[in-house]
Design a protein around this motif. Structure first.
Motif, mmCIF file in Angstrom:
data_model
loop_
_atom_site.group_PDB
_atom_site.id
_atom_site.type_symbol
_atom_site.label_atom_id
_atom_site.label_comp_id
_atom_site.label_asym_id
_atom_site.label_seq_id
_atom_site.Cartn_x
_atom_site.Cartn_y
_atom_site.Cartn_z
ATOM 1 N N LEU A 82 56.118 26.193 50.808
ATOM 2 C CA LEU A 82 57.616 26.664 50.699
ATOM 3 C C LEU A 82 58.600 25.980 49.633
ATOM 4 C CD1 LEU A 82 58.075 27.421 54.418
ATOM 5 C CD2 LEU A 82 57.638 29.167 52.558
ATOM 6 N N THR A 83 58.522 24.632 49.641
ATOM 7 C CA THR A 83 59.460 24.056 48.791
ATOM 8 C C THR A 83 58.656 23.608 47.489
ATOM 9 O OG1 THR A 83 58.457 21.976 49.522
ATOM 10 C CG2 THR A 83 60.238 22.667 50.864
ATOM 11 N N GLU A 84 57.644 24.139 46.960
ATOM 12 C CA GLU A 84 57.115 23.946 45.472
ATOM 13 C C GLU A 84 57.724 25.062 44.855
ATOM 14 O OE1 GLU A 84 55.303 21.498 45.151
ATOM 15 O OE2 GLU A 84 54.743 20.838 47.209
ATOM 16 N N GLU A 85 57.296 24.829 43.423
ATOM 17 C CA GLU A 85 57.924 25.684 42.427
ATOM 18 C C GLU A 85 57.095 27.031 42.183
ATOM 19 O OE1 GLU A 85 58.413 22.972 38.941
ATOM 20 O OE2 GLU A 85 60.763 23.409 39.157
ATOM 21 N N ILE A 86 57.469 27.905 41.540
ATOM 22 C CA ILE A 86 56.594 29.084 41.555
ATOM 23 C C ILE A 86 55.608 28.924 40.218
ATOM 24 C CG2 ILE A 86 58.255 30.588 42.767
ATOM 25 C CD1 ILE A 86 59.398 31.592 40.229
ATOM 26 N N PHE A 87 54.891 29.935 40.103
ATOM 27 C CA PHE A 87 53.879 29.818 39.138
ATOM 28 C C PHE A 87 54.524 29.567 37.937
ATOM 29 C CE2 PHE A 87 50.815 31.569 35.749
ATOM 30 C CZ PHE A 87 49.862 30.761 36.044
ATOM 31 N N PRO A 88 55.441 30.449 37.479
ATOM 32 C CA PRO A 88 55.896 30.450 35.957
ATOM 33 C C PRO A 88 56.574 28.866 35.425
ATOM 34 C CG PRO A 88 56.625 32.485 36.642
ATOM 35 C CD PRO A 88 55.961 31.744 37.967
ATOM 36 N N LYS A 114 39.081 32.333 34.134
ATOM 37 C CA LYS A 114 39.220 33.731 34.387
ATOM 38 C C LYS A 114 40.672 33.842 35.051
ATOM 39 C CE LYS A 114 34.619 35.440 34.117
ATOM 40 N NZ LYS A 114 33.638 36.336 34.929
ATOM 41 N N GLU A 115 40.704 33.280 36.334
ATOM 42 C CA GLU A 115 41.942 33.342 37.163
ATOM 43 C C GLU A 115 43.336 32.779 36.598
ATOM 44 O OE1 GLU A 115 42.000 35.471 39.331
ATOM 45 O OE2 GLU A 115 39.572 35.796 39.061
ATOM 46 N N LEU A 116 42.886 31.869 35.694
ATOM 47 C CA LEU A 116 44.269 31.261 34.966
ATOM 48 C C LEU A 116 44.715 32.185 34.144
ATOM 49 C CD1 LEU A 116 46.162 28.933 34.300
ATOM 50 C CD2 LEU A 116 44.428 27.809 32.712
ATOM 51 N N PHE A 117 43.894 32.688 33.379
ATOM 52 C CA PHE A 117 44.375 33.659 32.174
ATOM 53 C C PHE A 117 44.907 35.103 32.918
ATOM 54 C CE2 PHE A 117 42.057 31.417 29.089
ATOM 55 C CZ PHE A 117 42.987 31.430 28.093
ATOM 56 N N ARG A 118 44.202 35.428 33.994
ATOM 57 C CA ARG A 118 44.896 36.604 34.851
ATOM 58 C C ARG A 118 46.060 36.425 35.539
ATOM 59 N NH1 ARG A 118 40.638 40.232 37.916
ATOM 60 N NH2 ARG A 118 40.000 38.479 38.913
ATOM 61 N N ASN A 119 46.248 35.295 35.963
ATOM 62 C CA ASN A 119 47.679 34.869 36.939
ATOM 63 C C ASN A 119 48.628 34.843 35.680
ATOM 64 O OD1 ASN A 119 47.773 33.448 39.736
ATOM 65 N ND2 ASN A 119 45.643 33.973 39.020
ATOM 66 N N THR A 120 48.440 34.325 34.595
ATOM 67 C CA THR A 120 49.352 34.050 33.585
ATOM 68 C C THR A 120 49.766 35.423 32.871
ATOM 69 O OG1 THR A 120 48.381 32.021 32.741
ATOM 70 C CG2 THR A 120 50.065 33.007 30.982
ATOM 71 N N ARG A 121 48.916 36.334 32.945
ATOM 72 C CA ARG A 121 49.168 37.709 32.491
ATOM 73 C C ARG A 121 49.809 38.275 33.463
ATOM 74 N NH1 ARG A 121 45.890 41.026 28.979
ATOM 75 N NH2 ARG A 121 43.912 39.670 29.316
ATOM 76 N N TYR A 122 49.547 38.205 34.614
ATOM 77 C CA TYR A 122 50.235 38.890 36.077
ATOM 78 C C TYR A 122 51.704 38.679 35.599
ATOM 79 C CZ TYR A 122 51.732 40.577 40.410
ATOM 80 O OH TYR A 122 52.368 40.917 41.461
ATOM 81 N N HIS A 123 51.982 37.248 35.352
ATOM 82 C CA HIS A 123 53.511 37.022 35.378
ATOM 83 C C HIS A 123 53.975 37.116 34.176
ATOM 84 C CE1 HIS A 123 53.703 35.019 39.565
ATOM 85 N NE2 HIS A 123 52.339 34.735 39.290
ATOM 86 N N GLN A 124 53.460 37.909 33.224
ATOM 87 C CA GLN A 124 53.870 38.274 31.912
ATOM 88 C C GLN A 124 54.481 37.014 31.231
ATOM 89 O OE1 GLN A 124 56.935 41.207 32.611
ATOM 90 N NE2 GLN A 124 55.267 42.740 33.243
#
Length: 253
Positions: A82-88, A114-124
């Motif tokens: 809950l207190t951590e920063e978000i992915f971007p 694969k998931e690193l690139f997919r998460n990055t793409r999801y967050h634009q």
């Protein structure tokens, strides 16, 4: 040139057994079925000397609650994040960690990259800054021990086989990245093992009729096997386990 050994921990949606399966597959769960909640990394120089580490937890925004399965496997809880920063924000810090030097990602299996690139793409976010060169350590270990590269070993099995001291828990991104980096030092793979990952590559597959999971039938089968009715929580765990099994993410040797 640097080696960036990475390991990730993911969260998934907690299935709602009353939800229609067709609806389940048309939104963010398709675009990003595995949300990164921890990034662990070890940076090695060209002579395999470790000189920097990265370990950050991430506040989930796609699936806010950590699934019971993930919590049991990793020890990561919803309250902890809950207190951590978000992915971007964590992603930008991770790019700073990688730096400007030419780098090669080193992973245990292909799911993390694969998931690193997919998460990055999801967050634009801009994923062109990430290294495209990578080495998949897992099949190289099998070949090292005279096993078919198709017979993949668990990370813990590989660590034990190399007699690497076990002083940290597995299924923690920071620990697993450390263990993988120790294996990399043992192998010291040649440049022929370096491959290029293309996140924009589109695999064209033959069109098959859309299939859905018979959730009711699946639950009834388990209830028949155990000769009792399942609670809603148990039903959710069964469906989640079934879907995770289909990804083959946790195949052992």
């Amino acid at each position: 040139m640097n080696y960036i050994v990475i390991d990730l921990e993911f969260n998934q949606d907690i299935p709602n057994t009353t939800m229609d399966e067709n609806n389940f597959q048309i939104d963010k769960k398709v675009l990003c079925p595995f949300e990164i909640i921890q990034i662990g990394a070890v940076k090695l120089d060209s002579k395999y000397h470790r000189f920097s580490t990265f370990n950050r937890f991430i506040k989930p925004t796609i699936y806010p609650n950590v699934s019971p399965f993930v919590a049991e496997l990793t020890g990561i809880t919803t309250e902890q994040l809950l207190t951590e920063e978000i992915f971007p924000d964590v992603y930008m810090a991770f790019l700073d960690f990688i730096g400007d030097t030419e780098s090669i990602f080193c992973t245990w299996g292909m799911s993390d990259i694969k998931e690193l690139f997919r998460n990055t793409r999801y967050h634009q976010l801009d994923y062109t800054c990430l290294p495209k060169k990578y080495i998949n350590i897992q099949p190289l270990v099998s070949l090292h021990f005279g096993i078919s590269s198709k017979k993949l070993l668990r990370l813990q099995t590989a660590v034990e086989s190399f007699n690497i001291p076990i002083n940290q828990a597995f299924h923690d991104a920071s620990s697993d990245a450390y263990y993988t980096s120790e294996i990399l030092k043992k192998l010291q793979p040649s440049y022929t093992e370096i491959k290029i990952y293309d996140p924009d590559k589109i695999v064209i597959q033959a069109m098959n009729p859309k299939k859905t999971i018979d959730v009711e039938g699946l639950i009834k089968q388990f209830e028949k096997m155990y000769n009792r009715e399942f609670s809603e929580e148990e039903k959710g765990i069964v469906l989640l386990a079934y879907k995770m099994g289909k990804t083959q993410q946790f195949i052992k040797e």
